[in-house]
Write an enzyme that holds these catalytic residues in place. Sequence first.
Site, short mmCIF file in Angstrom:
data_model
loop_
_atom_site.label_atom_id
_atom_site.label_comp_id
_atom_site.label_asym_id
_atom_site.label_seq_id
_atom_site.Cartn_x
_atom_site.Cartn_y
_atom_site.Cartn_z
N CYS A 215 27.37 40.43 45.36
CA CYS A 215 27.06 41.38 44.34
C CYS A 215 25.77 40.93 43.40
CB CYS A 215 28.29 41.64 43.33
SG CYS A 215 28.99 39.89 43.05
N1 LIG Z 1 35.06 41.02 44.33
C1 LIG Z 1 33.98 41.35 44.43
O1 LIG Z 1 33.15 41.71 43.38
C2 LIG Z 1 33.06 41.03 45.77
C3 LIG Z 1 33.57 40.28 46.72
N2 LIG Z 1 32.95 40.10 47.74
C4 LIG Z 1 33.56 39.29 49.01
O2 LIG Z 1 34.33 40.17 49.51
C5 LIG Z 1 35.47 39.43 49.94
C6 LIG Z 1 36.68 39.70 49.63
O3 LIG Z 1 36.62 39.77 48.14
P1 LIG Z 1 37.70 40.16 47.40
O4 LIG Z 1 38.33 41.77 48.02
O5 LIG Z 1 37.36 40.32 45.76
O6 LIG Z 1 39.00 39.25 47.38
P2 LIG Z 1 40.43 39.27 47.22
O7 LIG Z 1 40.92 37.80 47.02
O8 LIG Z 1 40.81 40.22 45.96
O9 LIG Z 1 41.04 39.50 48.23
C7 LIG Z 1 41.10 38.80 49.59
C8 LIG Z 1 42.03 39.57 50.60
O10 LIG Z 1 42.26 38.56 51.79
C9 LIG Z 1 43.66 38.27 51.90
N3 LIG Z 1 43.57 36.83 52.21
C10 LIG Z 1 43.61 35.89 51.15
N4 LIG Z 1 43.43 34.75 51.86
C11 LIG Z 1 43.50 34.85 53.09
C12 LIG Z 1 43.65 33.88 54.15
N5 LIG Z 1 43.42 32.65 54.12
N6 LIG Z 1 43.45 34.61 55.49
C13 LIG Z 1 43.46 35.99 55.76
N7 LIG Z 1 43.56 36.82 54.75
C14 LIG Z 1 43.58 36.14 53.28
C15 LIG Z 1 44.09 38.92 50.77
O11 LIG Z 1 45.55 39.48 51.14
P3 LIG Z 1 46.85 38.86 51.62
O12 LIG Z 1 47.49 37.73 50.60
O13 LIG Z 1 47.59 40.05 50.96
O14 LIG Z 1 46.74 38.51 52.93
C16 LIG Z 1 43.45 39.94 50.19
O15 LIG Z 1 43.60 41.33 51.03
C17 LIG Z 1 35.26 38.01 49.78
O16 LIG Z 1 34.59 37.38 50.79
C18 LIG Z 1 34.35 38.22 48.46
O17 LIG Z 1 33.48 36.96 48.43
C19 LIG Z 1 31.56 40.46 48.00
C20 LIG Z 1 30.93 41.11 46.93
C21 LIG Z 1 31.67 41.46 45.65
C1 LIG Z 2 32.96 36.79 38.92
C2 LIG Z 2 33.00 36.01 40.16
O1 LIG Z 2 33.51 35.14 40.03
N1 LIG Z 2 32.10 36.35 41.10
C3 LIG Z 2 32.07 35.98 42.19
C4 LIG Z 2 30.92 36.53 43.14
C5 LIG Z 2 31.59 37.50 44.19
C6 LIG Z 2 30.60 38.17 45.16
O2 LIG Z 2 30.04 39.09 45.15
O3 LIG Z 2 30.36 37.44 46.14
P1 LIG Z 2 30.43 37.10 47.18
O4 LIG Z 2 30.80 37.94 48.42
O5 LIG Z 2 29.26 36.18 47.82
O6 LIG Z 2 31.64 36.24 47.17
C7 LIG Z 2 31.35 34.21 42.29
O7 LIG Z 2 30.58 33.97 41.25
O8 LIG Z 2 31.64 33.53 43.38
#
Ligand SMILES: NC(=O)C1=CN([C@@H]2O[C@H](COP(=O)(O)OP(=O)(O)OC[C@H]3O[C@@H](n4cnc5c(N)ncnc54)[C@H](OP(=O)(O)O)[C@@H]3O)[C@@H](O)[C@H]2O)C=CC1
Ligand SMILES: CC(=O)N[C@@H](CCC(=O)OP(=O)(O)O)C(=O)O
Length: 339
Positions: free
Chosen positions: A151
Site C-alpha cells: 500500500c
Molecule cells: N491491510 C492492508 O492495508 C494491506 C494488506 N496487504 C497484505 O495483504 C495480506 C492480507 O492482509 P490483511 O487482510 O490486512 O490481513 P488480516 O490479518 O486482516 O487477514 C489475514 C487473513 O489470513 C488468515 N490467516 C491468519 N494467519 C494465518 C495462517 N497462519 N495461515 C493461514 N491463514 C491465516 C486470517 O484468518 P483466519 O484466522 O480466519 O484464518 C485472515 O483471513 C497480507 O499479506 C498483507 O500484508 C497488502 C496491502 C495493504
Molecule cells: C499500518 C501498517 O502496519 N501497515 C503495514 C503495511 C501493510 C501493507 O500494505 O503492506 P504489505 O502488503 O507489504 O504487508 C505495515 O507497515 O507493515
Amino acid sequence: MSGKIKIGIIGATGYTGAELIRILLDHAQADIQYLTTTSAAGQDIGEIYPFLRPRFSQKLTKYELSAAQKLDAVFICLPHGRSMELAPELVNAGVKVIDLGADFRFRDLAIYEKTYQKHTAPEINAQAVYGLPEYNRAQIKKAKLIANPGCYVTAATLALKPIVENLAFVEGSLIIDAKSGVSGAGRALRQDTHFLEVYTNFSTYKLGVHRHQPEIEQNIGASVVFAPHLLPVNRGILATIYVKLHEKTNTDNILSILQKQYQNEPFVRIVEKAPTLKDVVGSNYCLISPTIVGDGSQLILVSALDNLVKGASGQAVQNMNIMFGLPETTGLERLALNP
Ligand SMILES: NC(=O)C1=CN([C@@H]2O[C@H](COP(=O)(O)OP(=O)(O)OC[C@H]3O[C@@H](n4cnc5c(N)ncnc54)[C@H](OP(=O)(O)O)[C@@H]3O)[C@@H](O)[C@H]2O)C=CC1
Ligand SMILES: CC(=O)N[C@@H](CCC(=O)OP(=O)(O)O)C(=O)O
C-alpha cells in the site's frame, strides 16, 4: 471466457479479504464461490462482517487444493510467507492467482530474503508479474501470477517514478514521509495497534527498517528515505514526499510531467490542491499533487490512496480485470464506502 469468473478468496476473514468481497459484489462478471479461513470454518462470512448481509451469504471453509483448482481466479490474502506454499500448486493447476502479500514482489530474491525470509518457490517467483497496472499492463494481461504491490509502495511509486525518470535529482534527497490508517496492520490483535495505543496518538514506526523501502527502491530505481507513521484513522495513506532537484523549475512544469504520464490512467488523478484522505477513502483512486517551494528546486509531492482499495483489494480487482480481458474499471468506478 464464457460466463462469470469463478473466484476464491484465501484468507477471507481478514480486512483485505472482506474488502474484496465488498468490491466484487458490485462486479458484474464476478462469482465468489470459495472463501477460506483457518479459524472460523463453518461460519458464514456474514456472521463476521454483518455489513455483507443480506446481499451475500457464504460458508467459510478450510483451504483445499481440490476445491480451489476448480476456480478461475484466486486472491490470496494471507500473512507474508504463506502464499509461496499455495501459489505454485494453484498456478500449475491453471488457476490465475493474485497475491496480496509480498512473497512474489521482488525480482531479486536476495533482497526478498534479506527483507523477509527464505524463499521456497523461486521458479514460480520468476513467473510472477508485479501488479502495478500503470507500469506493467501488457505483462499483467498475460500473467498467471500477480504480485499485488504494497500500500505505501503504490502511493510512493505512482508519485515518484515519473519524477525520477524525467528530472535530475540530488542523490539521497528522496524522502517519503508516509502516514497510514490502522487497517494497514490487518485484523489480528497487536499491542501496538490496539485502540488505546492508537486513539488520539500519532507515532512513527520501523524508521529505516520498514520492508516497503526496498520495494519502493526496486520500483523507482533509486534509494529513498522512508518514514512510516501510524495515524489514528481506520484507513487511508497520505504520503508527503520531498525531492531536491538539480535545476530550478516551477509547479506547472511538474504538473505537466505527471499529467502526461497519467493522462490515460483511470485511477490516477493529478491535482493542484494537495489531496486529503477524505478525497480517496473508499475509492480506487490515487491522487497526487506537486508543489515547488523555496528557491525553485525543492519539490513536495502529496500522494493519497486508500490502503485497502488502491493499496490492496481494489488494485487486485484492477489486475483481475486486465488478466481476464475486461474493461479495467469494471466494478471499480462507483465504489463508495460502506460505513
Ligand atoms: N491491510 C492492508 O492495508 C494491506 C494488506 N496487504 C497484505 O495483504 C495480506 C492480507 O492482509 P490483511 O487482510 O490486512 O490481513 P488480516 O490479518 O486482516 O487477514 C489475514 C487473513 O489470513 C488468515 N490467516 C491468519 N494467519 C494465518 C495462517 N497462519 N495461515 C493461514 N491463514 C491465516 C486470517 O484468518 P483466519 O484466522 O480466519 O484464518 C485472515 O483471513 C497480507 O499479506 C498483507 O500484508 C497488502 C496491502 C495493504
Ligand atoms: C499500518 C501498517 O502496519 N501497515 C503495514 C503495511 C501493510 C501493507 O500494505 O503492506 P504489505 O502488503 O507489504 O504487508 C505495515 O507497515 O507493515
